[in-house]
Design a protein around this motif. Structure first.
Motif, PDB file in Angstrom:
ATOM      1  N   LYS A   1       0.833  -1.210   0.000  1.00 58.11           N
ATOM      2  CA  LYS A   1       0.000   0.000   0.000  1.00 58.11           C
ATOM      3  C   LYS A   1       0.866   1.257   0.000  1.00 58.11           C
ATOM      4  O   LYS A   1       0.610   2.194  -0.755  1.00 58.11           O
ATOM      5  N   LYS A   2       1.890   1.276   0.822  1.00 56.03           N
ATOM      6  CA  LYS A   2       2.785   2.431   0.884  1.00 56.03           C
ATOM      7  C   LYS A   2       3.541   2.603  -0.437  1.00 56.03           C
ATOM      8  O   LYS A   2       3.735   3.715  -0.918  1.00 56.03           O
ATOM      9  N   LEU A   3       3.963   1.499  -1.034  1.00 55.55           N
ATOM     10  CA  LEU A   3       4.671   1.561  -2.317  1.00 55.55           C
ATOM     11  C   LEU A   3       3.770   2.149  -3.400  1.00 55.55           C
ATOM     12  O   LEU A   3       4.223   2.954  -4.215  1.00 55.55           O
ATOM     13  N   ASN A   4       2.506   1.756  -3.405  1.00 51.44           N
ATOM     14  CA  ASN A   4       1.564   2.210  -4.433  1.00 51.44           C
ATOM     15  C   ASN A   4       1.039   3.622  -4.194  1.00 51.44           C
ATOM     16  O   ASN A   4       0.354   4.172  -5.053  1.00 51.44           O
ATOM     17  N   THR A   5       1.338   4.195  -3.046  1.00 46.50           N
ATOM     18  CA  THR A   5       0.894   5.559  -2.755  1.00 46.50           C
ATOM     19  C   THR A   5       2.109   6.469  -2.556  1.00 46.50           C
ATOM     20  O   THR A   5       2.504   7.169  -3.474  1.00 46.50           O
ATOM     21  N   GLU A   6       2.732   6.412  -1.385  1.00 42.59           N
ATOM     22  CA  GLU A   6       3.828   7.325  -1.063  1.00 42.59           C
ATOM     23  C   GLU A   6       5.027   7.191  -2.007  1.00 42.59           C
ATOM     24  O   GLU A   6       5.566   8.188  -2.484  1.00 42.59           O
ATOM     25  N   THR A   7       5.452   5.971  -2.264  1.00 38.19           N
ATOM     26  CA  THR A   7       6.625   5.774  -3.122  1.00 38.19           C
ATOM     27  C   THR A   7       6.309   6.181  -4.557  1.00 38.19           C
ATOM     28  O   THR A   7       7.090   6.901  -5.194  1.00 38.19           O
ATOM     29  N   LEU A   8       5.161   5.764  -5.062  1.00 38.91           N
ATOM     30  CA  LEU A   8       4.749   6.146  -6.410  1.00 38.91           C
ATOM     31  C   LEU A   8       4.618   7.662  -6.527  1.00 38.91           C
ATOM     32  O   LEU A   8       5.075   8.255  -7.514  1.00 38.91           O
ATOM     33  N   ASP A   9       4.036   8.301  -5.530  1.00 46.94           N
ATOM     34  CA  ASP A   9       3.930   9.765  -5.532  1.00 46.94           C
ATOM     35  C   ASP A   9       5.310  10.420  -5.526  1.00 46.94           C
ATOM     36  O   ASP A   9       5.518  11.449  -6.164  1.00 46.94           O
ATOM     37  N   GLY A  10       6.268   9.813  -4.808  1.00 47.95           N
ATOM     38  CA  GLY A  10       7.642  10.324  -4.794  1.00 47.95           C
ATOM     39  C   GLY A  10       8.284  10.241  -6.170  1.00 47.95           C
ATOM     40  O   GLY A  10       8.961  11.173  -6.607  1.00 47.95           O
ATOM     41  N   PHE A  11       8.082   9.132  -6.866  1.00 48.70           N
ATOM     42  CA  PHE A  11       8.601   8.983  -8.237  1.00 48.70           C
ATOM     43  C   PHE A  11       8.040  10.091  -9.120  1.00 48.70           C
ATOM     44  O   PHE A  11       8.777  10.752  -9.860  1.00 48.70           O
ATOM     45  N   LYS A  12       6.717  10.273  -9.047  1.00 47.18           N
ATOM     46  CA  LYS A  12       6.055  11.279  -9.892  1.00 47.18           C
ATOM     47  C   LYS A  12       6.542  12.689  -9.570  1.00 47.18           C
ATOM     48  O   LYS A  12       6.779  13.489 -10.477  1.00 47.18           O
ATOM     49  N   ALA A  13       6.698  12.994  -8.288  1.00 47.44           N
ATOM     50  CA  ALA A  13       7.165  14.318  -7.880  1.00 47.44           C
ATOM     51  C   ALA A  13       8.583  14.573  -8.385  1.00 47.44           C
ATOM     52  O   ALA A  13       8.901  15.668  -8.872  1.00 47.44           O
ATOM     53  N   MET A  14       9.455  13.569  -8.289  1.00 49.03           N
ATOM     54  CA  MET A  14      10.814  13.722  -8.799  1.00 49.03           C
ATOM     55  C   MET A  14      10.797  13.922 -10.307  1.00 49.03           C
ATOM     56  O   MET A  14      11.501  14.786 -10.842  1.00 49.03           O
ATOM     57  N   ASN A  15      10.007  13.113 -11.017  1.00 53.00           N
ATOM     58  CA  ASN A  15       9.926  13.239 -12.477  1.00 53.00           C
ATOM     59  C   ASN A  15       9.505  14.650 -12.871  1.00 53.00           C
ATOM     60  O   ASN A  15      10.084  15.259 -13.774  1.00 53.00           O
ATOM     61  N   GLU A  16       8.478  15.171 -12.206  1.00 48.09           N
ATOM     62  CA  GLU A  16       7.970  16.508 -12.522  1.00 48.09           C
ATOM     63  C   GLU A  16       9.013  17.587 -12.227  1.00 48.09           C
ATOM     64  O   GLU A  16       9.179  18.530 -12.992  1.00 48.09           O
ATOM     65  N   ALA A  17       9.717  17.441 -11.100  1.00 42.02           N
ATOM     66  CA  ALA A  17      10.749  18.419 -10.742  1.00 42.02           C
ATOM     67  C   ALA A  17      11.911  18.389 -11.737  1.00 42.02           C
ATOM     68  O   ALA A  17      12.439  19.428 -12.136  1.00 42.02           O
ATOM     69  N   LEU A  18      12.304  17.184 -12.158  1.00 42.61           N
ATOM     70  CA  LEU A  18      13.364  17.047 -13.163  1.00 42.61           C
ATOM     71  C   LEU A  18      12.922  17.672 -14.482  1.00 42.61           C
ATOM     72  O   LEU A  18      13.682  18.396 -15.123  1.00 42.61           O
ATOM     73  N   LYS A  19      11.686  17.415 -14.869  1.00 39.23           N
ATOM     74  CA  LYS A  19      11.130  17.987 -16.096  1.00 39.23           C
ATOM     75  C   LYS A  19      11.182  19.514 -16.048  1.00 39.23           C
ATOM     76  O   LYS A  19      11.667  20.166 -16.982  1.00 39.23           O
ATOM     77  N   GLU A  20      10.697  20.066 -14.959  1.00 38.11           N
ATOM     78  CA  GLU A  20      10.654  21.524 -14.820  1.00 38.11           C
ATOM     79  C   GLU A  20      12.050  22.140 -14.926  1.00 38.11           C
ATOM     80  O   GLU A  20      12.256  23.115 -15.660  1.00 38.11           O
ATOM     81  N   LEU A  21      13.007  21.585 -14.204  1.00 39.41           N
ATOM     82  CA  LEU A  21      14.357  22.143 -14.191  1.00 39.41           C
ATOM     83  C   LEU A  21      15.054  21.956 -15.535  1.00 39.41           C
ATOM     84  O   LEU A  21      15.687  22.884 -16.053  1.00 39.41           O
TER      85      LEU A  21
END
Length: 144
Positions: free
Chosen positions: A116-136
């Motif tokens: 459950k944590k992997l499918n929520t918190e960890t997945l959200d962390g991946f997405k947040a990093m991807n978006e931040a990398l994209k922006e920069l």
């Protein structure tokens, strides 16, 4: 038990710019909301230090191919309790943009309890990093 999570994002910047931002590990604290730090030698077979969220560990680099892939194998505690193979795969696209696929294959006795944590918190962390990398990367690419 095995479990995998995968994310993908298109970054409107050439692969060289995306890779330059990605491997500038010393600046992770200033922009990366998921991986707080990566320190040490990044070479196949070598351990390095990583901090993700509140966890600190010493994964081993499995693949480091510039502008293509960075994959590591990490574990929490003893082997086969909670292991993860984390990959970043970069693909240049015909229009000059870059696709990043970030994924992790989890294995071990604790995986069912952590799903459950992997499918929520960890997945959200991946997405947040991807978006931040994209922006920069897009910001740096457009400022040329």
């Amino acid at each position: 038990m095995k479990h995998q999570i995968t994310t993908s994002i298109i970054i409107e910047a050439p692969i060289e710019k995306v890779w330059d931002v990605f491997v500038d590990f010393k600046n992770y604290p200033s922009w990366n909301p998921f991986i707080k730090s990566i320190e040490g030698p990044i070479a196949v077979g070598e351990k390095f230090k990583a901090a993700i969220g509140g966890m600190k560990f010493k994964p081993v680099t499995q693949v480091f191919s510039p502008m293509k892939e960075f994959t590591w194998q990490g574990q929490l505690g003893l082997p086969r309790i909670f292991d993860g193979q984390h990959s970043f795969v970069f693909t240049p696209l015909e229009d000059g943009s870059t696709r990043l696929v970030q994924s992790e294959q989890f294995r071990g006795l604790l995986v069912p309890l952590m799903k459950k944590k992997l499918n929520t918190e960890t997945l959200d962390g991946f997405k947040a990093m991807n978006e931040a990398l994209k922006e920069l990367a897009e910001e740096r690419s457009s400022s040329l």
